[in-house]
Write an enzyme that holds these catalytic residues in place. Sequence first.
Site, PDB file in Angstrom:
ATOM      1  N   HIS A  44       0.845  -1.205   0.000  1.00  0.00           N
ATOM      2  CA  HIS A  44       0.000   0.000   0.000  1.00  0.00           C
ATOM      3  C   HIS A  44       0.885   1.262   0.000  1.00  0.00           C
ATOM      4  O   HIS A  44       0.844   2.061   0.950  1.00  0.00           O
ATOM      5  CB  HIS A  44      -0.872  -0.068   1.255  1.00  0.00           C
ATOM      6  CG  HIS A  44      -1.986   0.913   1.369  1.00  0.00           C
ATOM      7  ND1 HIS A  44      -1.847   2.263   1.186  1.00  0.00           N
ATOM      8  CD2 HIS A  44      -3.284   0.723   1.696  1.00  0.00           C
ATOM      9  CE1 HIS A  44      -3.006   2.865   1.386  1.00  0.00           C
ATOM     10  NE2 HIS A  44      -3.896   1.942   1.706  1.00  0.00           N
ATOM     11  N   ASP A  86     -10.549   6.758  -4.796  1.00  0.00           N
ATOM     12  CA  ASP A  86     -10.387   5.413  -4.232  1.00  0.00           C
ATOM     13  C   ASP A  86     -10.846   4.448  -5.326  1.00  0.00           C
ATOM     14  O   ASP A  86     -12.021   4.101  -5.411  1.00  0.00           O
ATOM     15  CB  ASP A  86     -11.223   5.264  -2.943  1.00  0.00           C
ATOM     16  CG  ASP A  86     -10.844   4.009  -2.162  1.00  0.00           C
ATOM     17  OD1 ASP A  86      -9.973   3.253  -2.641  1.00  0.00           O
ATOM     18  OD2 ASP A  86     -11.413   3.782  -1.079  1.00  0.00           O
ATOM     19  N   GLU A 102      -1.012   1.325  -5.264  1.00  0.00           N
ATOM     20  CA  GLU A 102      -0.839   0.066  -4.542  1.00  0.00           C
ATOM     21  C   GLU A 102      -0.825  -1.136  -5.484  1.00  0.00           C
ATOM     22  O   GLU A 102      -1.723  -1.290  -6.314  1.00  0.00           O
ATOM     23  CB  GLU A 102      -1.992  -0.102  -3.533  1.00  0.00           C
ATOM     24  CG  GLU A 102      -2.188   1.121  -2.650  1.00  0.00           C
ATOM     25  CD  GLU A 102      -3.500   1.096  -1.881  1.00  0.00           C
ATOM     26  OE1 GLU A 102      -3.966  -0.010  -1.525  1.00  0.00           O
ATOM     27  OE2 GLU A 102      -4.065   2.168  -1.637  1.00  0.00           O
TER      28      GLU A 102
END
Length: 297
Positions: free
Chosen positions: A171, A214, A273
């Site tokens: 991450h 996101d 990520e």
Amino acid sequence: MISHLKLKTIRTLNEHISIEIDQNGFEFIILKHKKFDAAFSLYGAHLVHFQAKNAAPLIYLSKTAIYDSKKAIRGGVPICWPWFGNTEKSKQNGLASHGFARTSEWTLSTINITDLGIDIEFLLEASQQTKAIWPHDFNLTLKASLTDHIELTLVTENTGDTPFNYSGALHTYLHIADHRQCTVTGLAANYTDSLQNNQAKKSQQVLNIDRPIDSIYEKSDGAIVVNDDAYKRTIAVSNEGNDSVVVWNPWIEGAKAFADMPDDGYQTMLCIESAITADPGYSLKPGDSHALKTIIK
Ligand SMILES: O=P(O)(O)OC[C@H]1O[C@@H](O)[C@H](O)[C@@H](O)[C@@H]1O
């Protein structure tokens, strides 16, 4: 970049490695090499700092990150494992988002220092504690190869006698100079938007960092490039063993809601990520292992 932690040296192993603690006794492994400076915590096998010589830090670390061995450190490269985010199962069982690897104490297994850089490995093994959360036998190894850039390889080995599935992510919180002068190219054409009910969307060729993000992108063919114009640099992220790439920026509302990120923290970070997010995860037979990798240059 970690001078704000006001660390104190408690052990010097050699000219390249020392152990330093913060005011509360939280330990960091400090690595110094002619090509870079870096720092890890055994808590989470967490790379919290990396800066190549004569370059700006490559990794973002929140100035208000909390080091209490209770929650994951905000910034650096948290290791999300053996699941990514909140799965149905983790929600039902009240388990932590992103698994337990990032909130576990790892052991340092090897360090090799050469003229080119430092290779360092950390190990997390199944224990009674991990089995109470996730009933499988495993060895999890983080292999970090640091030179003027970063290579991180997370190797999951099934040491038990039944198959298991795992998901997760390296991450990475990249440090950028200013989100307003930063774009991302090289992402795959399709993604799902976690902020809009996982709607499937087509990506723009250039992603601007101008809102909360996101998103779970399909795996990219080549490198993902962060064009960090204010630093006059590009950061290339190449991943292997992943099925997806998560791009995350909490934006101002998110940063304000975090106790461990300054309100303006979102302006100088961007997570790219290397992830395994597809259900039911990567399947590993007894004795098999799988590597999830990210190379950041
Ligand atoms: O605050 P955490 O648990 O470290 O998670 C941070 C973010 O991690 C990202 O990987 C997720 O896609 C986000 O949904 C999440 O908010």
